[in-house]
Design a protein around this motif. Structure first.
Motif, PDB file in Angstrom:
ATOM      1  N   UNK A 188       3.487  25.217  18.116  1.00  0.00           N
ATOM      2  CA  UNK A 188       4.217  25.925  17.066  1.00  0.00           C
ATOM      3  C   UNK A 188       4.765  27.221  17.648  1.00  0.00           C
ATOM      4  N   UNK A 189       5.772  27.776  17.008  1.00  0.00           N
ATOM      5  CA  UNK A 189       6.293  29.059  17.463  1.00  0.00           C
ATOM      6  C   UNK A 189       5.271  30.155  17.167  1.00  0.00           C
ATOM      7  N   UNK A 190       5.047  31.026  18.137  1.00  0.00           N
ATOM      8  CA  UNK A 190       4.066  32.096  17.988  1.00  0.00           C
ATOM      9  C   UNK A 190       4.698  33.328  17.352  1.00  0.00           C
ATOM     10  N   UNK A 191       3.862  34.285  16.995  1.00  0.00           N
ATOM     11  CA  UNK A 191       4.364  35.539  16.437  1.00  0.00           C
ATOM     12  C   UNK A 191       5.324  36.222  17.403  1.00  0.00           C
ATOM     13  N   UNK A 192       4.960  36.272  18.693  1.00  0.00           N
ATOM     14  CA  UNK A 192       5.812  36.923  19.681  1.00  0.00           C
ATOM     15  C   UNK A 192       7.135  36.189  19.827  1.00  0.00           C
ATOM     16  N   UNK A 193       7.096  34.861  19.826  1.00  0.00           N
ATOM     17  CA  UNK A 193       8.333  34.082  19.914  1.00  0.00           C
ATOM     18  C   UNK A 193       9.248  34.374  18.739  1.00  0.00           C
ATOM     19  N   UNK A 194       8.682  34.427  17.553  1.00  0.00           N
ATOM     20  CA  UNK A 194       9.506  34.673  16.370  1.00  0.00           C
ATOM     21  C   UNK A 194      10.143  36.059  16.412  1.00  0.00           C
ATOM     22  N   UNK A 195       9.407  37.030  16.949  1.00  0.00           N
ATOM     23  CA  UNK A 195       9.975  38.376  17.090  1.00  0.00           C
ATOM     24  C   UNK A 195      11.121  38.369  18.099  1.00  0.00           C
ATOM     25  N   UNK A 196      10.878  37.775  19.274  1.00  0.00           N
ATOM     26  CA  UNK A 196      11.928  37.704  20.291  1.00  0.00           C
ATOM     27  C   UNK A 196      13.153  36.969  19.773  1.00  0.00           C
ATOM     28  N   UNK A 197      12.952  35.876  19.069  1.00  0.00           N
ATOM     29  CA  UNK A 197      14.081  35.099  18.562  1.00  0.00           C
ATOM     30  C   UNK A 197      14.866  35.872  17.504  1.00  0.00           C
ATOM     31  N   UNK A 198      14.147  36.607  16.642  1.00  0.00           N
ATOM     32  CA  UNK A 198      14.841  37.407  15.632  1.00  0.00           C
ATOM     33  C   UNK A 198      15.696  38.489  16.291  1.00  0.00           C
ATOM     34  N   UNK A 199      15.177  39.117  17.334  1.00  0.00           N
ATOM     35  CA  UNK A 199      15.961  40.120  18.059  1.00  0.00           C
ATOM     36  C   UNK A 199      17.257  39.519  18.590  1.00  0.00           C
ATOM     37  N   UNK A 200      17.164  38.309  19.132  1.00  0.00           N
ATOM     38  CA  UNK A 200      18.351  37.659  19.681  1.00  0.00           C
ATOM     39  C   UNK A 200      19.338  37.264  18.581  1.00  0.00           C
ATOM     40  N   UNK A 201      18.807  36.752  17.478  1.00  0.00           N
ATOM     41  CA  UNK A 201      19.665  36.368  16.350  1.00  0.00           C
ATOM     42  C   UNK A 201      20.413  37.579  15.814  1.00  0.00           C
ATOM     43  N   UNK A 202      19.703  38.692  15.665  1.00  0.00           N
ATOM     44  CA  UNK A 202      20.351  39.905  15.169  1.00  0.00           C
ATOM     45  C   UNK A 202      21.391  40.436  16.148  1.00  0.00           C
ATOM     46  N   UNK A 203      21.117  40.312  17.445  1.00  0.00           N
ATOM     47  CA  UNK A 203      22.085  40.770  18.441  1.00  0.00           C
ATOM     48  C   UNK A 203      23.421  40.060  18.265  1.00  0.00           C
ATOM     49  N   UNK A 204      23.379  38.760  18.015  1.00  0.00           N
ATOM     50  CA  UNK A 204      24.607  37.988  17.837  1.00  0.00           C
ATOM     51  C   UNK A 204      25.241  38.264  16.478  1.00  0.00           C
ATOM     52  N   UNK A 205      24.425  38.237  15.426  1.00  0.00           N
ATOM     53  CA  UNK A 205      24.962  38.435  14.081  1.00  0.00           C
ATOM     54  C   UNK A 205      25.587  39.817  13.913  1.00  0.00           C
ATOM     55  N   UNK A 206      25.072  40.821  14.616  1.00  0.00           N
ATOM     56  CA  UNK A 206      25.581  42.181  14.475  1.00  0.00           C
ATOM     57  C   UNK A 206      26.790  42.482  15.353  1.00  0.00           C
ATOM     58  N   UNK A 207      27.180  41.513  16.186  1.00  0.00           N
ATOM     59  CA  UNK A 207      28.413  41.682  16.948  1.00  0.00           C
ATOM     60  C   UNK A 207      29.589  41.596  15.975  1.00  0.00           C
ATOM     61  N   UNK A 208      30.481  42.599  15.952  1.00  0.00           N
ATOM     62  CA  UNK A 208      31.591  42.578  14.988  1.00  0.00           C
ATOM     63  C   UNK A 208      32.516  41.377  15.130  1.00  0.00           C
ATOM     64  N   UNK A 209      32.466  40.687  16.266  1.00  0.00           N
ATOM     65  CA  UNK A 209      33.298  39.501  16.454  1.00  0.00           C
ATOM     66  C   UNK A 209      32.646  38.215  15.952  1.00  0.00           C
ATOM     67  N   UNK A 210      31.418  38.307  15.457  1.00  0.00           N
ATOM     68  CA  UNK A 210      30.719  37.089  15.043  1.00  0.00           C
ATOM     69  C   UNK A 210      31.375  36.447  13.821  1.00  0.00           C
TER      70      UNK A 210
END
Length: 398
Positions: A188-210
């Protein structure tokens, strides 16, 4: 070994559309896949390989181009990502086995994904592509196996995210596979994995070109995708290996920073890792796979109460698990838990602890540490490990 990607399409009518985990259906679905070796008349020598997060169907050999993929199929894609492991006489011996690997639903290397054209409006799906789960990726490939006439796989192999898919396939369709080889993965995805993945998702979603995923007719969210890859890269390689690959150059592009100036090789190296990823991957696909990874939980996904129930019908299967002692993407504790849960369910398990200084990416870089155990498992010559035993693999030894 020159290979070419093949394509299989289904779901063009209502009856054959793919049923997704959320109860909706989807189609048509095209899968890009490659095969290696020859399927025997009994069709019982097939080995299924699931690729990792940013991998593709191109498992081994040389493939100069994939129709419809364009410049994304750059020079780094043309040699198979597991070329040192798959081929005549290698760990997965194509003189003996018929090997298949497919690009995932939601992918960007020829399978139907966000960058594919939506037949309803003639435009790329973009942000309208359904949010998929790992179970959807597994289910999407079943019609391909049926088309090839493969009822039961001799083995299913998966590394990293691919290992989770192999476990999902083995647990949900136990009658369709005999041997399972998860490499550097977890239940299963761990707590640390979920944190790392959320950081990456936000990095993309917050790009004004997304633009909510609808960026194909304009500038893509390159800065967000580069940042996401930089966040993940530090979990894929060990610090020792990272330092060994750094050069003395310190460079930055003019639009990367307005105030801060790159001044160390480490900073230059990690920026380079983010930049080069942009040439070969799609941001929407990256989001889809990160989301599916984040949501992976076999007990919950199968509606079970514990892992004994999850693997209740898997008694005929044999497992070979690989753990990497320097892995900080899927820590060794995750493989130890997987081993213990499988043995607790009464399954036969061999456990290999790989000693490497290369971190998670060892499974891509060091075939000498994996070949002998894989060959033993696939060729039925391995000695069964007794409960609690550990096989060790070190440089030059196995």
């Amino acid at each position: 070994m020159d290979v070419r990607t093949q394509f299989f399409t289904y779901g063009e009518d209502a009856e054959s559309r793919l049923l997704l985990h959320d109860g909706s259906d989807f189609g048509p679905v095209t899968l890009a896949y490659e095969t290696f070796g020859t399927l025997n008349p009994e069709k019982d020598n097939a080995v299924l390989v699931y690729h990792a997060l940013s991998g593709s169907q191109h498992l081994a050999g040389t493939n100069p181009a994939v129709p419809g993929v364009g410049d994304r199929w750059d020079v780094s894609c043309r040699t198979g990502w597991w070329d040192d492991f798959v081929g005549p006489g290698k760990a997965v011996d194509t003189d003996k086995f018929y090997v298949i690997c497919a690009n995932y639903l939601g992918g960007c290397y020829g399978s139907t994904g966000p960058s594919s054209i939506n037949p309803e409006n003639g435009k790329p799906y973009g942000g309208d592509f359904p949010q998929i789960a790992l179970a959807d990726i597994v289910d999407s490939q079943l019609p391909l196996y049926d088309e090839l006439g493969i009822t039961t796989f001799h083995a299913a192999i998966g590394s990293s995210l691919g290992g989770m898919l192999a476990l999902n396939f083995a647990a949900r369709y136990p009658e369709r596979v005999k041997r399972v080889i998860p490499v550097a993965t977890g239940l299963a995805s761990t707590t640390l994995t979920r944190v790392h993945n959320l950081e990456q998702i936000l990095a993309i979603e917050n790009d004004p070109n997304f633009c909510d995923g609808h960026y194909y007719d304009g500038p893509p969210p390159l800065r967000g995708l580069a940042l996401a890859r930089m966040i993940s890269h530090k979990t894929f390689v060990s610090l020792h290996h990272m330092e060994a690959r750094m050069t003395d150059r310190c460079e930055q592009e003019q639009d990367e920073f307005s105030w801060y100036k790159i001044r160390t090789p480490l900073e230059s190296y990690i920026l380079h890792q983010g930049r080069k990823f942009l040439r070969r991957f799609d941001a929407n696909t990256y989001l889809q796979l990160l989301s599916a990874w984040t949501g992976f939980n076999l007990v919950r996904d199968m509606g079970c109460t514990d892992y004994r129930e999850v693997f209740a019908d898997c008694g005929h299967q044999e497992y070979l698990l690989f753990s990497i002692d320097s892995d900080c993407c899927f820590y060794p504790e995750e493989q130890e838990l997987l081993r213990d849960e499988l043995r607790g369910a009464g399954l036969k398990v061999d456990y290999v602890s790989v000693s490497s200084d290369k971190g998670h990416d060892s499974f891509l870089l060091e075939p000498e540490l994996y070949t002998e155990p894989i060959k033993r498992m696939l060729e039925k010559e391995n000695r069964r490990a007794t409960p609690g035993s550990v096989l060790c693999a070190q440089a030059g030894l196995s």
